[in-house]
Design an enzyme around this catalytic site. Structure first.
Site, mmCIF file in Angstrom:
data_model
loop_
_atom_site.group_PDB
_atom_site.id
_atom_site.type_symbol
_atom_site.label_atom_id
_atom_site.label_comp_id
_atom_site.label_asym_id
_atom_site.label_seq_id
_atom_site.Cartn_x
_atom_site.Cartn_y
_atom_site.Cartn_z
ATOM 1 N N THR A 56 11.928 -7.353 -11.793
ATOM 2 C CA THR A 56 11.274 -8.827 -12.013
ATOM 3 C C THR A 56 10.318 -8.965 -10.889
ATOM 4 O O THR A 56 10.589 -8.474 -9.742
ATOM 5 C CB THR A 56 12.411 -9.675 -12.021
ATOM 6 O OG1 THR A 56 13.540 -9.453 -12.841
ATOM 7 C CG2 THR A 56 11.911 -11.225 -12.097
ATOM 8 N N GLY A 83 0.775 -1.356 -0.025
ATOM 9 C CA GLY A 83 0.194 0.040 0.070
ATOM 10 C C GLY A 83 0.962 1.370 0.152
ATOM 11 O O GLY A 83 0.668 2.341 -0.682
ATOM 12 N N THR A 84 1.867 1.304 0.794
ATOM 13 C CA THR A 84 2.810 2.469 0.760
ATOM 14 C C THR A 84 3.105 2.960 -0.626
ATOM 15 O O THR A 84 3.200 3.993 -0.899
ATOM 16 C CB THR A 84 4.160 2.046 1.671
ATOM 17 O OG1 THR A 84 3.375 1.801 3.123
ATOM 18 C CG2 THR A 84 4.975 3.270 1.867
ATOM 19 N N CYS A 129 1.960 2.321 12.730
ATOM 20 C CA CYS A 129 3.044 3.172 12.377
ATOM 21 C C CYS A 129 3.115 3.905 13.470
ATOM 22 O O CYS A 129 4.097 4.635 13.918
ATOM 23 C CB CYS A 129 2.757 3.553 11.017
ATOM 24 S SG CYS A 129 2.268 2.394 9.942
ATOM 25 N N GLN A 148 -7.591 -0.513 3.632
ATOM 26 C CA GLN A 148 -8.572 -1.195 4.712
ATOM 27 C C GLN A 148 -9.867 -1.493 4.268
ATOM 28 O O GLN A 148 -10.150 -2.566 4.983
ATOM 29 C CB GLN A 148 -8.559 -0.213 5.845
ATOM 30 C CG GLN A 148 -7.281 0.071 6.546
ATOM 31 C CD GLN A 148 -6.696 -1.075 7.489
ATOM 32 O OE1 GLN A 148 -7.275 -2.098 7.565
ATOM 33 N NE2 GLN A 148 -5.492 -1.138 7.636
ATOM 34 N N ASN A 187 -7.837 3.565 8.721
ATOM 35 C CA ASN A 187 -7.299 2.341 9.549
ATOM 36 C C ASN A 187 -7.639 2.372 11.057
ATOM 37 O O ASN A 187 -7.304 1.425 11.626
ATOM 38 C CB ASN A 187 -5.854 2.222 9.120
ATOM 39 C CG ASN A 187 -5.214 3.579 9.117
ATOM 40 O OD1 ASN A 187 -5.461 4.664 8.471
ATOM 41 N ND2 ASN A 187 -3.966 3.892 9.868
HETATM 42 C C1 LIG Z 1 -5.027 2.891 5.089
HETATM 43 C C2 LIG Z 1 -3.554 2.372 4.690
HETATM 44 N N1 LIG Z 1 -2.895 2.808 3.749
HETATM 45 C C3 LIG Z 1 -1.625 2.148 3.418
HETATM 46 C C4 LIG Z 1 -1.083 1.240 4.141
HETATM 47 C C5 LIG Z 1 0.242 0.835 4.015
HETATM 48 O O1 LIG Z 1 0.096 -0.277 3.433
HETATM 49 P P1 LIG Z 1 1.591 -1.406 3.439
HETATM 50 O O2 LIG Z 1 1.839 -1.978 4.834
HETATM 51 O O3 LIG Z 1 0.995 -2.382 2.399
HETATM 52 O O4 LIG Z 1 2.485 -0.690 2.743
HETATM 53 C C6 LIG Z 1 -1.935 0.857 5.618
HETATM 54 C C7 LIG Z 1 -1.110 0.075 6.325
HETATM 55 O O5 LIG Z 1 -1.436 -0.002 7.425
HETATM 56 C C8 LIG Z 1 -3.192 1.438 5.755
HETATM 57 O O6 LIG Z 1 -3.890 1.050 6.708
#
Ligand SMILES: Cc1ncc(COP(=O)(O)O)c(C=O)c1O
Length: 372
Positions: free
Chosen positions: A235, A70-71, A322, A177, A149
């Site tokens: 890859t 997600g990041t 986080c 989420q 989240n």
């Molecule tokens: C709303 C939201 N976006 C993005 C992320 C980041 O995802 P990832 O852990 O796959 O990088 C999270 C992870 O906690 C999240 O809750």
């Protein structure tokens, strides 16, 4: 047995997903870009997974770009639409995940104006202020998450997409989420970009996707080979992609059963919390994810409670994973107008498939002993 109540942080790898992945770790090892049979076997697996993920969120398989999670998907969306453009403005929701906030804030270094979209006390977009912001000058992108989240609060992103399009801007939706917990329909929401992450829906960590409507011009974050239409060279992590695809298929099949199960437990939990003195539930009264409840016990520190609960065998979060460990009050609750003293007391429970009513009752009993 410890009780895991932190499914918004991450989920356990589904054993069925592991079974689907194992052959790609021990067997077909070809590079999906290779033209020979080894490559073709890997490519077929990657494309099958693309179709599985596309079905979960009703997008076209060709709109999916694999990322490391997600990041990276959020970074690719936000920095990717800004790169190479004349700097104008970008807006993002005040309760977004740091992967959206920090990516947007980083654009300031290259001359972009970056503003937050305010929320009200329930965590919902303050529409009159948002509309005024939309009209305040040229706008490239607005970013609004589907579900938060921490609180689980669900935003009306379809309305945001309509409003953004009316001023010629794109809408990015962080659905990390939401996917697997509530129905997510990329086409119907009208979003232009959307982020997903496998490990939030019982898939492996380190794999996710950015969904992009083909009309959205996007630049890659790093340069390399032509994989993912040149948007994400390198890859492919075939086994992880296969796992994500399988997890998405299971999430699609089991979506309503999972949602019903966790909602039933959440209601039981909220009824239990209601019997304790001085408990406040955040985002109460608005639509939230079925598995999530964030609350505070007045006069108690969230992290201290978390550690005491951990000693008793309950794994919870004091906000986003986080943010925890930093002692900072949740930016989500601050944006909703709570004072730092209240926000610092937050505990987040995020339920999952494997939780039971007995675990909820035991949790409420433990909490009532700790927070008398
Ligand atoms: C709303 C939201 N976006 C993005 C992320 C980041 O995802 P990832 O852990 O796959 O990088 C999270 C992870 O906690 C999240 O809750």
């Amino acid at each position: 047995m410890p009780v895991y109540l932190d499914h918004n942080a991450t989920t356990r790898l589904d054993p069925r997903v592991l079974d689907a992945m194992l052959p790609y770790l021990s067997g077909p090892y070809g590079n999906p870009s290779s033209l020979h049979r080894f490559g073709r076997a890997a490519r077929d697996a990657v494309e099958r997974a693309r179709e599985q993920v596309a079905r979960l969120v009703n997008c076209q398989p060709g709109e999916i770009v694999w990322t490391s999670g997600g990041t990276e998907a959020n970074n690719l969306a936000i920095k990717g639409v800004a790169a190479g453009q004349q700097p104008t403005r970008v807006l993002y929701g005040a309760t977004e995940h740091p992967a959206v906030m920090e990516a947007a804030e980083a654009l300031k270094d290259s001359g972009w104006t970056v503003e937050k979209i305010a929320v009200d006390g329930r965590g919902l977009v303050d529409w009159p202020r948002f509309e005024a912001q939309l009209r305040a000058g040229p706008l490239r992108l607005a970013a609004l998450m589907r579900a938060n989240n921490e609180t689980g609060v669900i935003q009306d992103v379809a309305r945001a997409a309509q409003r953004a399009h009316a001023v010629g801007a794109w809408l990015h939706v962080d659905a990390v989420q939401a996917a697997g917990k509530i129905p997510v329909d990329f086409a119907a929401l009208g979003a232009d970009l959307m982020s997903l992450s496998s490990h939030k829906l019982y898939g492996p960590k380190g794999i996710g996707a950015l969904i992009r409507r083909s009309a959205v011009e996007l630049s890659p974050l790093h340069h390399g080979g032509p994989q993912e239409k040149g948007l994400r060279g390198g890859t492919e992590n075939v086994a992880a992609i296969v796992g994500f695809g399988h997890a998405a298929e299971l999430a699609q099949q089991e979506l309503s059963a999972r949602a019903e199960h966790t909602l039933h437990l959440r209601e039981r939990l909220e009824a239990g919390l209601g019997t304790l003195p001085r408990v406040r539930i955040f985002g109460a009264g608005v639509e939230r994810l079925p598995n999530t409840v964030q609350f505070a016990v007045e006069g108690y520190d969230g992290e201290a409670l978390l550690m005491q609960l951990d000693r008793r065998g309950f794994a919870v979060s004091s906000g986003s994973a986080c943010a925890s460990g930093k002692g900072e009050p949740s930016h989500v609750l601050l944006a909703m107008g709570y004072p730092p003293g209240v926000a610092r007391g937050a505990i987040r429970i995020s339920l999952g498939r494997d939780n039971s009513a007995a675990e909820i009752d035991a949790f409420v009993a433990a909490l009532s002993e700790l927070a008398r």
